[in-house]
Design an enzyme around this catalytic site. Structure first.
Site, PDB file in Angstrom:
ATOM      1  N   ASP A 114       0.775  -1.260   0.000  1.00  0.00           N
ATOM      2  CA  ASP A 114       0.000   0.000   0.000  1.00  0.00           C
ATOM      3  C   ASP A 114       0.802   1.305   0.000  1.00  0.00           C
ATOM      4  OD1 ASP A 114      -1.992  -1.902   0.250  1.00  0.00           O
ATOM      5  OD2 ASP A 114      -2.791  -1.179   2.151  1.00  0.00           O
ATOM      6  N   LYS A 128      -6.899  -4.963  -3.102  1.00  0.00           N
ATOM      7  CA  LYS A 128      -7.675  -5.533  -1.997  1.00  0.00           C
ATOM      8  C   LYS A 128      -8.656  -4.499  -1.455  1.00  0.00           C
ATOM      9  CE  LYS A 128      -3.992  -4.342   1.240  1.00  0.00           C
ATOM     10  NZ  LYS A 128      -4.692  -3.334   2.044  1.00  0.00           N
ATOM     11  N   CYS A 148      -1.851  -2.791   7.740  1.00  0.00           N
ATOM     12  CA  CYS A 148      -1.775  -3.695   6.591  1.00  0.00           C
ATOM     13  C   CYS A 148      -0.464  -4.474   6.530  1.00  0.00           C
ATOM     14  CB  CYS A 148      -2.055  -2.925   5.308  1.00  0.00           C
ATOM     15  SG  CYS A 148      -3.764  -2.301   5.299  1.00  0.00           S
TER      16      CYS A 148
END
Ligand SMILES: [Zn+2]
Length: 209
Positions: A14, A112, A157
Site C-alpha cells: 500500500d 484488496k 496492513c
C-alpha cells in the site's frame, strides 16, 4: 546485497498517495520509505505490490455511516471495523502508487478491499479471515518460501499481511526502515513489531539486505 533468488519475493504494501503526506489517511513520513524501497528492489527477482482499492460505498469509510467519525469503531457483521476517512477510492489519484515508487519492476499487483461490505488489511485474506486474495496460491505456485515485507502501515496492513504470511508457513522478514505506521492506538507500531517477532518473523533493516 541479497542475492536474487527465485525462492524469495519482496511484498510492498500500500505505498499509495492517500497513505503518504498530503493524502486523506496520511501516515507520518510515509513517503520517506519510497527511496529505501526503490534501493533494494534490484535484489529481488519477484516484486509484488498491493493497493488498497475501495469502492466509494466502502464499509470502512466513516462518511458511509451516519453520525460516525474517523477512528470510531463499529461492529459490522460481527466484526470490529475501525472507521477511516475516505481513502484509496478505485481509480482516484489517492489510490495511485506514490509517484516516486519505481513500478517498472513490479511482477504482480494485488488489489484488496474491493468488496463494499468487507475491509481487507492483509494481502492474503480479507478481514473475515476467510476470503482469499489469491496471493498465497500465486506464491506457492512459484515455489516462493521467503517473503520480505515493507510498506504502509506497519500496525495495520503490514502487520496483517506479515501475520497471515507466517500463518501460511512463509518465512517472513519485515524491513523495518521501509515501513511506517499509523500508531493508533498509540504504541501500536512497537506492539505490532514485537508481536510479529514473537510469532517468528525476523525484523530487519534495508542494511541487512
Ligand atoms: Zn482501506
Amino acid at each position: 546485497m541479497l542475492k536474487k533468488t527465485t525462492s524469495s519475493a519482496l511484498l510492498i504494501i500500500d505505498v499509495q498517495n492517500d497513505f503518504c503526506p498530503g493524502g486523506s489517511l496520511a501516515v507520518a513520513e510515509g513517503d520517506k520509505i519510497v527511496p529505501v524501497i526503490n534501493g533494494f528492489m534490484p535484489a529481488f527477482r519477484f516484486i509484488i505490490a498491493t493497493q488498497d482499492w475501495h469502492p466509494r460505498a466502502h464499509v470502512s469509510f466513516a462518511s458511509n455511516h451516519k453520525g460516525k467519525k474517523p477512528l470510531e469503531v463499529i461492529t459490522h457483521q460481527g466484526r470490529e471495523q475501525v472507521l477511516w476517512p475516505d481513502h484509496c477510492v478505485q481509480g482516484t489519484k489517492g489510490a495511485d502508487f506514490h509517484q516516486g515508487l519505481d513500478t517498472r519492476p513490479l511482477y504482480l499487483i494485488v488489489r484488496k478491499g474491493t468488496d463494499p461490505g468487507l475491509d481487507s488489511y492483509s494481502a492474503f485474506f480479507e478481514n473475515d479471515k476467510k476470503t482469499k486474495t489469491g496471493l498465497a496460491g500465486f506464491l506457492k505456485d512459484l515455489s516462493i518460501t521467503n517473503l520480505y515485507i515493507c510498506g504502509l502501515a506497519t500496525d495495520y496492513c503490514v502487520f496483517a499481511s506479515a501475520q497471515d504470511a507466517l500463518g501460511l508457513g512463509f518465512e517472513v522478514m519485515v524491513l523495518e526502515d521501509a515501513c511506517r505506521g499509523v500508531d493508533f492506538p498509540q504504541g501500536s507500531v512497537v506492539q505490532a513489531l514485537a508481536s510479529l517477532k514473537k510469532q517468528g518473523a525476523k525484523i530487519l533493516t534495508s542494511q541487512d539486505l
